[in-house]
Design an enzyme around this catalytic site. Structure first.
Site, PDB file in Angstrom:
ATOM      1  N   LYS A   1      22.284  -3.588 -12.538  1.00 42.34           N
ATOM      2  CA  LYS A   1      23.509  -3.240 -11.541  1.00 42.34           C
ATOM      3  C   LYS A   1      24.160  -4.564 -11.495  1.00 42.34           C
TER       4      LYS A   1
ATOM      5  N   ARG B   1       5.441 -10.659  17.620  1.00 45.28           N
ATOM      6  CA  ARG B   1       5.300  -9.802  16.661  1.00 45.28           C
ATOM      7  C   ARG B   1       3.541  -9.182  16.760  1.00 45.28           C
TER       8      ARG B   1
ATOM      9  N   LYS C   1       1.805 -13.600   0.453  1.00 43.80           N
ATOM     10  CA  LYS C   1       1.661 -12.198   1.091  1.00 43.80           C
ATOM     11  C   LYS C   1       0.037 -12.295   1.251  1.00 43.80           C
TER      12      LYS C   1
ATOM     13  N   ASP D   1     -10.610   7.043  -3.260  1.00 43.07           N
ATOM     14  CA  ASP D   1      -9.747   6.302  -4.316  1.00 43.07           C
ATOM     15  C   ASP D   1     -10.428   5.888  -5.665  1.00 43.07           C
TER      16      ASP D   1
ATOM     17  N   GLY E   1       4.005   7.172  -2.004  1.00 45.22           N
ATOM     18  CA  GLY E   1       4.392   7.138  -3.081  1.00 45.22           C
ATOM     19  C   GLY E   1       4.340   8.447  -3.760  1.00 45.22           C
TER      20      GLY E   1
ATOM     21  N   GLN F   1       9.756  -6.369   8.450  1.00 47.67           N
ATOM     22  CA  GLN F   1      10.702  -5.112   7.679  1.00 47.67           C
ATOM     23  C   GLN F   1      11.041  -3.955   8.792  1.00 47.67           C
TER      24      GLN F   1
ATOM     25  N   HIS G   1      19.388 -19.813  14.593  1.00 50.63           N
ATOM     26  CA  HIS G   1      19.450 -18.531  13.666  1.00 50.63           C
ATOM     27  C   HIS G   1      20.416 -19.025  12.215  1.00 50.63           C
TER      28      HIS G   1
ATOM     29  N   TYR H   1      21.586 -20.697  20.720  1.00 54.28           N
ATOM     30  CA  TYR H   1      22.398 -19.788  21.650  1.00 54.28           C
ATOM     31  C   TYR H   1      23.100 -20.899  22.752  1.00 54.28           C
TER      32      TYR H   1
ATOM     33  N   GLN I   1      13.623 -12.590  30.220  1.00 57.71           N
ATOM     34  CA  GLN I   1      14.426 -13.571  29.249  1.00 57.71           C
ATOM     35  C   GLN I   1      15.865 -13.478  29.653  1.00 57.71           C
TER      36      GLN I   1
ATOM     37  N   ARG J   1      12.816 -22.585  27.551  1.00 58.93           N
ATOM     38  CA  ARG J   1      12.554 -22.711  25.895  1.00 58.93           C
ATOM     39  C   ARG J   1      13.367 -23.460  25.421  1.00 58.93           C
TER      40      ARG J   1
ATOM     41  N   CYS K   1      -0.449  -8.796  12.566  1.00 56.60           N
ATOM     42  CA  CYS K   1       1.043  -8.847  12.208  1.00 56.60           C
ATOM     43  C   CYS K   1       1.032  -9.431  10.811  1.00 56.60           C
TER      44      CYS K   1
ATOM     45  N   GLU L   1      17.032 -21.783  19.704  1.00 58.12           N
ATOM     46  CA  GLU L   1      17.593 -20.886  18.816  1.00 58.12           C
ATOM     47  C   GLU L   1      19.117 -21.040  18.477  1.00 58.12           C
TER      48      GLU L   1
HETATM   49  P1  FAD Z   1      -0.433   2.980  -3.208  1.00 53.35           P
HETATM   50  O1  FAD Z   1      -0.655   1.893  -2.413  1.00 53.35           O
HETATM   51  O2  FAD Z   1      -0.042   3.327  -4.693  1.00 53.35           O
HETATM   52  O3  FAD Z   1      -1.852   3.743  -3.367  1.00 53.35           O
HETATM   53  C1  FAD Z   1      -2.222   4.882  -3.878  1.00 53.35           C
HETATM   54  C2  FAD Z   1      -3.676   4.970  -4.257  1.00 53.35           C
HETATM   55  O4  FAD Z   1      -4.051   6.065  -4.779  1.00 53.35           O
HETATM   56  C3  FAD Z   1      -4.211   3.889  -5.336  1.00 53.35           C
HETATM   57  O5  FAD Z   1      -5.292   3.076  -4.600  1.00 53.35           O
HETATM   58  C4  FAD Z   1      -4.766   4.673  -6.506  1.00 53.35           C
HETATM   59  O6  FAD Z   1      -6.056   4.132  -6.917  1.00 53.35           O
HETATM   60  C5  FAD Z   1      -5.341   6.084  -5.900  1.00 53.35           C
HETATM   61  N1  FAD Z   1      -5.387   7.301  -6.676  1.00 53.35           N
HETATM   62  C6  FAD Z   1      -4.386   7.700  -7.532  1.00 53.35           C
HETATM   63  N2  FAD Z   1      -4.725   8.778  -8.176  1.00 53.35           N
HETATM   64  C7  FAD Z   1      -6.097   8.974  -7.686  1.00 53.35           C
HETATM   65  C8  FAD Z   1      -7.103  10.082  -8.023  1.00 53.35           C
HETATM   66  N3  FAD Z   1      -6.822  10.842  -8.951  1.00 53.35           N
HETATM   67  N4  FAD Z   1      -8.095   9.644  -7.347  1.00 53.35           N
HETATM   68  C9  FAD Z   1      -8.298   8.780  -6.750  1.00 53.35           C
HETATM   69  N5  FAD Z   1      -7.676   7.762  -6.305  1.00 53.35           N
HETATM   70  C10 FAD Z   1      -6.422   7.867  -6.883  1.00 53.35           C
HETATM   71  N6  FAD Z   1       5.869  -2.901   0.281  1.00 53.35           N
HETATM   72  C11 FAD Z   1       6.346  -3.213   1.209  1.00 53.35           C
HETATM   73  O7  FAD Z   1       6.782  -2.556   2.255  1.00 53.35           O
HETATM   74  N7  FAD Z   1       6.518  -4.885   1.737  1.00 53.35           N
HETATM   75  C12 FAD Z   1       6.276  -5.546   0.661  1.00 53.35           C
HETATM   76  O8  FAD Z   1       6.353  -6.627   0.969  1.00 53.35           O
HETATM   77  C13 FAD Z   1       5.775  -5.201  -0.534  1.00 53.35           C
HETATM   78  N8  FAD Z   1       5.304  -5.902  -1.290  1.00 53.35           N
HETATM   79  C14 FAD Z   1       4.739  -5.485  -2.638  1.00 53.35           C
HETATM   80  C15 FAD Z   1       4.419  -6.423  -3.421  1.00 53.35           C
HETATM   81  C16 FAD Z   1       3.825  -6.100  -4.820  1.00 53.35           C
HETATM   82  C17 FAD Z   1       3.271  -6.930  -5.870  1.00 53.35           C
HETATM   83  C18 FAD Z   1       3.347  -4.584  -4.842  1.00 53.35           C
HETATM   84  C19 FAD Z   1       2.896  -4.167  -6.165  1.00 53.35           C
HETATM   85  C20 FAD Z   1       3.936  -3.725  -4.054  1.00 53.35           C
HETATM   86  C21 FAD Z   1       4.571  -4.032  -2.702  1.00 53.35           C
HETATM   87  N9  FAD Z   1       4.957  -3.355  -1.964  1.00 53.35           N
HETATM   88  C22 FAD Z   1       5.601  -3.807  -0.678  1.00 53.35           C
HETATM   89  C23 FAD Z   1       4.906  -1.885  -1.763  1.00 53.35           C
HETATM   90  C24 FAD Z   1       3.659  -1.251  -1.178  1.00 53.35           C
HETATM   91  O9  FAD Z   1       2.674  -1.658  -1.632  1.00 53.35           O
HETATM   92  C25 FAD Z   1       3.729   0.224  -1.709  1.00 53.35           C
HETATM   93  O10 FAD Z   1       5.030   0.949  -1.068  1.00 53.35           O
HETATM   94  C26 FAD Z   1       2.674   0.880  -0.896  1.00 53.35           C
HETATM   95  O11 FAD Z   1       1.159   0.520  -1.314  1.00 53.35           O
HETATM   96  C27 FAD Z   1       2.490   2.663  -1.403  1.00 53.35           C
HETATM   97  O12 FAD Z   1       1.601   3.271  -0.553  1.00 53.35           O
HETATM   98  P2  FAD Z   1       0.968   4.347  -1.063  1.00 53.35           P
HETATM   99  O13 FAD Z   1      -0.171   4.695  -0.387  1.00 53.35           O
HETATM  100  O14 FAD Z   1       1.887   5.699  -1.128  1.00 53.35           O
HETATM  101  O15 FAD Z   1       0.416   4.024  -2.665  1.00 53.35           O
HETATM  102  P1  NAP Z   2      12.868  -1.542  -6.483  1.00 50.28           P
HETATM  103  O1  NAP Z   2      12.995  -2.392  -5.284  1.00 50.28           O
HETATM  104  O2  NAP Z   2      13.227   0.055  -6.311  1.00 50.28           O
HETATM  105  O3  NAP Z   2      13.278  -2.287  -7.788  1.00 50.28           O
HETATM  106  C1  NAP Z   2      13.303  -1.536  -9.235  1.00 50.28           C
HETATM  107  C2  NAP Z   2      14.210  -2.587 -10.206  1.00 50.28           C
HETATM  108  O4  NAP Z   2      13.973  -2.044 -11.424  1.00 50.28           O
HETATM  109  C3  NAP Z   2      15.697  -2.871  -9.680  1.00 50.28           C
HETATM  110  O5  NAP Z   2      15.895  -3.888  -9.767  1.00 50.28           O
HETATM  111  C4  NAP Z   2      16.186  -1.613 -10.871  1.00 50.28           C
HETATM  112  O6  NAP Z   2      17.539  -2.355 -11.079  1.00 50.28           O
HETATM  113  C5  NAP Z   2      15.070  -1.804 -11.824  1.00 50.28           C
HETATM  114  N1  NAP Z   2      15.067  -0.600 -12.769  1.00 50.28           N
HETATM  115  C6  NAP Z   2      15.092   0.630 -12.183  1.00 50.28           C
HETATM  116  N2  NAP Z   2      14.961   1.590 -13.133  1.00 50.28           N
HETATM  117  C7  NAP Z   2      15.073   0.620 -14.373  1.00 50.28           C
HETATM  118  C8  NAP Z   2      14.987   1.143 -15.806  1.00 50.28           C
HETATM  119  N3  NAP Z   2      14.850   2.562 -16.210  1.00 50.28           N
HETATM  120  N4  NAP Z   2      15.209   0.262 -16.698  1.00 50.28           N
HETATM  121  C9  NAP Z   2      15.214  -1.262 -16.414  1.00 50.28           C
HETATM  122  N5  NAP Z   2      15.187  -1.546 -15.020  1.00 50.28           N
HETATM  123  C10 NAP Z   2      15.224  -0.555 -14.270  1.00 50.28           C
HETATM  124  O7  NAP Z   2      11.374  -1.257  -6.805  1.00 50.28           O
HETATM  125  P2  NAP Z   2      10.029  -2.376  -6.944  1.00 50.28           P
HETATM  126  O8  NAP Z   2      10.653  -3.642  -6.989  1.00 50.28           O
HETATM  127  O9  NAP Z   2       9.226  -1.813  -7.987  1.00 50.28           O
HETATM  128  O10 NAP Z   2       9.327  -2.327  -5.515  1.00 50.28           O
HETATM  129  C11 NAP Z   2       8.880  -0.894  -5.042  1.00 50.28           C
HETATM  130  C12 NAP Z   2       8.952  -0.905  -3.629  1.00 50.28           C
HETATM  131  O11 NAP Z   2       8.187  -1.998  -2.963  1.00 50.28           O
HETATM  132  C13 NAP Z   2      10.432  -1.120  -3.178  1.00 50.28           C
HETATM  133  O12 NAP Z   2      10.708  -0.070  -2.388  1.00 50.28           O
HETATM  134  C14 NAP Z   2      10.270  -2.366  -2.249  1.00 50.28           C
HETATM  135  O13 NAP Z   2      10.940  -2.018  -1.080  1.00 50.28           O
HETATM  136  C15 NAP Z   2       8.952  -2.689  -2.051  1.00 50.28           C
HETATM  137  N6  NAP Z   2       8.637  -4.003  -1.966  1.00 50.28           N
HETATM  138  C16 NAP Z   2       9.240  -4.584  -0.781  1.00 50.28           C
HETATM  139  C17 NAP Z   2       9.112  -5.933  -0.847  1.00 50.28           C
HETATM  140  C18 NAP Z   2       9.678  -6.829   0.461  1.00 50.28           C
HETATM  141  O14 NAP Z   2       9.674  -8.055   0.325  1.00 50.28           O
HETATM  142  N7  NAP Z   2      10.330  -6.294   1.218  1.00 50.28           N
HETATM  143  C19 NAP Z   2       8.513  -6.659  -2.055  1.00 50.28           C
HETATM  144  C20 NAP Z   2       7.915  -5.860  -3.032  1.00 50.28           C
HETATM  145  C21 NAP Z   2       8.163  -4.539  -2.851  1.00 50.28           C
HETATM  146  P3  NAP Z   2      18.628  -1.766 -12.203  1.00 50.28           P
HETATM  147  O15 NAP Z   2      18.520  -0.374 -11.983  1.00 50.28           O
HETATM  148  O16 NAP Z   2      19.754  -2.460 -11.543  1.00 50.28           O
HETATM  149  O17 NAP Z   2      18.128  -2.413 -13.474  1.00 50.28           O
HETATM  150 FE1  SF4 Z   3       4.863  -8.038  12.121  1.00 51.88          FE
HETATM  151 FE2  SF4 Z   3       6.066  -6.625  10.309  1.00 51.88          FE
HETATM  152 FE3  SF4 Z   3       5.158  -5.431  12.474  1.00 51.88          FE
HETATM  153 FE4  SF4 Z   3       7.184  -6.926  12.514  1.00 51.88          FE
HETATM  154  S1  SF4 Z   3       7.012  -5.089  11.496  1.00 51.88           S
HETATM  155  S2  SF4 Z   3       5.517  -6.742  14.049  1.00 51.88           S
HETATM  156  S3  SF4 Z   3       6.571  -8.818  11.231  1.00 51.88           S
HETATM  157  S4  SF4 Z   3       3.779  -6.306  10.835  1.00 51.88           S
END
Ligand code: FAD
Ligand code: NAP
Ligand code: SF4
Length: 682
Positions: A574, A321, A431, A413, A659, A349, A262, A176, A110, A224, A344, A174
């Site tokens: 914040k 992607r 999502k 789980d 986590g 991200q 863009h 350019y 490209q 393109r 994808c 795009e």
């Molecule tokens: P988890 O997904 O929390 O999985 C942990 C698992 O452990 C659970 O299924 C639980 O049941 C199991 N478990 C715990 N204790 C036990 C036990 N004793 N025995 C058996 N099983 C157990 N991330 C992104 O990157 N992009 C996004 O756009 C994004 N959007 C999100 C939107 C929402 C609404 C939410 C809630 C989360 C989003 N996230 C996103 C965050 C993402 O889902 C988490 O970061 C990710 O799932 C963490 O993965 P994990 O495997 O560490 O834990």
């Molecule tokens: P997060 O992005 O860390 O946001 C947590 C929010 O809670 C912040 O706004 C924080 O703001 C607030 N907070 C923290 N401690 C607090 C307290 N004690 N009392 C009141 N407010 C408090 O976490 P999340 O929204 O739970 O998301 C979890 C993870 O999933 C993130 O790492 C995120 O990247 C990922 N995720 C990503 C997407 C995506 O589109 N890329 C979407 C969903 C989730 P203040 O401290 O300023 O109040």
């Molecule tokens: Fe697709 Fe996300 Fe991978 Fe990019 S990071 S290729 S958008 S799944």
């Protein structure tokens, strides 16, 4: 496409049929579209780039396009970005072309001249108009300068041929350089390169014509073409059709579709864009051109790609992607293993978000992407008995890798479904794609022989017989210490996601991180809408002309979100802009969407108490009461590690990922990467 060209394979017969270009034949209709990986920019990274492309060719991509290479320094995207402008650069490109050809693939280079989108002081453009997305102002090209740019495209094409490429893609979309010449928006010239539509088109047409002259007849030239600029004063439909005919006459072999500059404030590839949202514009041009035409954007499954070709909307389908996410996309589709495709999810991200901060590209669902030479599966000689606790993204990735190495893996789980928090994420309207990741892991883990134990909350004593235990137990939502937090009007985000209909009309969301923004979207949009309605609502929300007649696809079209379902407050402590920590390429979409829905986003908030009146807050020295029906807590999470100390006391080897390791800055990109790397180390 004629019937004789159709390869009648069982699955996806149209997608997998070859495309005969006269002088060469592509093995199928899948184009791996251009994606800038960052590996193009340094000579030392070319062996990695070659392996990256080799694997996509081995996976049977029909035609691959490299990331953009500038034809000269003025066309750099960023300082010292990849160029093809001198004979001494040819040998490094041969690594790439030889690698692809060794797998029976085809590859085009490209050529991308950034124009006013360059992030450096040497940028040039038809007129000296700075773009909103670069802090540098372009120099307006003189007539000789225009000629020099054209000559650079010609030189790059000739060098590409010498390097063994099967062709070039000339990037005309795009926003350019070429696109800038085409659009009255930024082309204010009064010489032969500006003014009338014919003059504005001349730059594009001259490039194609002169490139064809030097490369000969048996070399692919993809043009393109920006079919939808999505900015005011872009091209209109008549100009687009004329341009297609003009580049065809000038010698183009294939027309690829470009969607959106863009700088457009309209999402074009992020996950909230419905699948195949823009295919109709390609379909509209198709009967008006005799060249093969490629459809693009948010096409990520073989089913959709097959449908596009089978219904005659395009001759090829571009998936960039999706092939980053799974290099074997095509071969899996051909071998009836579509359920094994690592799809994808359009999160951006690890790919585009990385590009915009100057990091090498990766993929959230495939951490091997662009690290193919480094992250390898080597079958183990000493199989271990491994327990992985938690089937979220981290646990699934770890279990899969370890099982593929030959270990005996049991994945537990407590929930009755795989996916952990990804199950919650998939309930957010935009999502739903996240379910594809769960489907992929589910199928791949089954094939790898992972012993799956769902609906099983394990205690430490259940794990005594294992050689190693991986804790992937994820996180628990944080409950902030606000007086009245135990009130029945307060909901966790899990409750809100699982039962959105129970949430009132006026709602305060505590926490404006990723989940806070997602909860806001969930409370504003309906989840169960048909794909057609989704597409209609998307076009309406972002002000796109569904007939593609208006100039730029947007002129005079009003963005309209319809009736707003709820009155929302999105709060954080914040003082910074809410949503600042969201992804670089998607954060603006979330913020703009909530503004369109009149969400009140408040920063610098102190939470005082919750009572029957609602949520009491203090902000800028003033107290106020938000009289809301419900308060949803999205205040982050803390790690879930309840098993760890007991297991250690039993003398067991325990490792943590996702986590369970660290809740701060956790996302699925980190969770899957950690799971993958640990799984490979076991
Ligand atoms: P988890 O997904 O929390 O999985 C942990 C698992 O452990 C659970 O299924 C639980 O049941 C199991 N478990 C715990 N204790 C036990 C036990 N004793 N025995 C058996 N099983 C157990 N991330 C992104 O990157 N992009 C996004 O756009 C994004 N959007 C999100 C939107 C929402 C609404 C939410 C809630 C989360 C989003 N996230 C996103 C965050 C993402 O889902 C988490 O970061 C990710 O799932 C963490 O993965 P994990 O495997 O560490 O834990
Ligand atoms: P997060 O992005 O860390 O946001 C947590 C929010 O809670 C912040 O706004 C924080 O703001 C607030 N907070 C923290 N401690 C607090 C307290 N004690 N009392 C009141 N407010 C408090 O976490 P999340 O929204 O739970 O998301 C979890 C993870 O999933 C993130 O790492 C995120 O990247 C990922 N995720 C990503 C997407 C995506 O589109 N890329 C979407 C969903 C989730 P203040 O401290 O300023 O109040
Ligand atoms: Fe697709 Fe996300 Fe991978 Fe990019 S990071 S290729 S958008 S799944």
């Amino acid at each position: 496409m004629t019937n004789s060209q159709i390869n009648r394979s069982d699955s996806y017969p149209h997608l997998l049929s070859p495309l005969d270009l006269g002088f060469t034949r592509l093995r199928n209709r899948v184009l791996m579209g251009s994606i800038h990986t960052g590996l193009e920019d340094r000579k030392r990274d070319f062996p990695k780039l070659a392996e990256y492309f080799r694997q996509r060719a081995e996976g049977e991509a029909g035609l691959i396009i490299t990331g953009g290479f500038a034809p000269n320094i003025r066309g750099w995207l960023t300082p010292f970005g990849g160029t093809l402008m001198a004979p001494w650069q040819v040998s490094r490109h041969k690594l790439v072309t030889n690698a692809v050809h060794s797998e029976g693939g085809h590859i085009c280079l490209q050529i991308l001249h950034s124009g006013r989108y360059g992030y450096h002081p040497f940028q040039v453009a038809p007129s000296a108009i700075r773009s909103a997305i670069s802090k540098f102002s372009p120099k307006a090209l003189s007539a000789r300068g225009v000629e020099r740019q054209i000559n650079s495209y010609v030189r790059a094409s000739s060098l590409a041929r010498e390097a063994g490429y099967d062709g070039v893609e000339i990037m005309g979309s795009e926003g350019y350089l070429i696109n800038e010449f085409l659009a009255p928006r930024v082309n204010k010239r009064s010489d032969q390169w500006g003014g009338s539509a014919e003059n504005r088109m001349r730059f594009a047409v001259e490039i194609v014509r002169r490139v064809r002259e030097v490369v000969g007849k048996d070399f692919i030239i993809i043009y393109r073409l920006s079919m939808l600029d999505l900015v005011p004063d872009g091209s209109n439909w008549e100009e687009i059709v004329t341009q297609a005919a003009a580049v065809e006459a000038a010698g183009a072999t294939i027309i690829n579709t470009g969607i959106g500059w863009h700088e457009a404030r309209i999402p074009t590839i992020a996950t909230m864009v419905p699948r195949g949202a823009f295919v109709d514009v390609t379909a509209k041009l198709k009967p008006l051109s005799s060249l093969p035409i490629i459809a693009v954007n948010r096409i990520n499954t073989p089913e959709l790609a097959e449908d596009i070709i089978a219904t005659g909307k395009a001759d090829m389908v571009s998936m960039a992607r999706p092939l980053l996410a799974d290099p074997k996309f095509v071969s899996k589709a051909r071998n009836d293993q579509a359920a094994m495709i690592n799809t994808c999810i359009a999160c951006n991200q690890a790919c585009l978000d990385h590009v915009f901060v100057g990091k090498s590209v990766s993929c959230l669902v495939n951490p091997r992407a662009c690290e193919e030479s480094e992250i390898k599966t080597v079958i183990t000689k000493q199989a271990q008995k491994l327990a992985v606790v938690g089937a979220g993204p981290a646990g699934m990735a770890c279990a899969l890798e370890a099982a593929q190495l030959g270990h005996q893996v049991t994945l537990f789980d407590a929930a009755d479904k795989l996916g952990g928090q990804f199950q919650l994420a998939a309930k957010i309207p935009a999502k739903i794609e996240f379910l594809e990741t769960i489907r992929y892991f589910s199928t791949a883990m089954k094939a790898a022989g992972v012993n799956l134990r769902l609906a099983t909350r394990v205690a430490a004593t259940d794990l005594a017989d294992y050689d190693q235990v991986v804790l992937a137990t994820g996180v628990v939502p944080r409950v902030p210490a606000i007086p009245g937090i135990e009130s029945s009007q307060v909901l966790s985000y899990i409750q809100a996601i699982n039962n959105p209909d129970s949430v009132g009309k006026k709602v305060a969301i505590i926490g404006a991180g990723g989940i806070g923004f997602d909860i806001a979207e969930l409370l504003l949009k309906d989840r169960d809408v048909s794909p057609q309605q989704q597409k209609r609502e998307f076009f309406q929300q972002w002000g796109i002309d569904p007939q593609f007649e208006k100039r730029g696809g947007v002129a005079g079209v009003k963005a309209d979100v319809g009736v707003v379902k709820r009155e929302l407050y999105l709060l954080q402590r914040k003082p910074s802009k809410p949503g600042k920590g969201l992804g670089k390429t998607t954060g603006w979409i979330h913020r703009l969407s909530l503004r369109q829905h009149k969400v009140k986003m408040l920063a610098g908030v102190e939470y005082l108490k919750i009572d029957d009146q609602g949520l009491h807050i203090q902000r800028g020295g003033n107290t106020e009461v938000l009289a809301v029906d419900n308060i949803v807590i999205c205040a982050g999470q803390t790690p879930q590690r309840e098993l760890e100390s007991e297991l250690q006391a039993m003398g067991m080897q325990v490792q943590r990922i996702g986590g369970a390791e660290k809740a701060g800055e956790l996302d699925a990109k980190r969770a899957i990467r950690e799971g993958t790397l640990l799984g490979l180390e076991i």
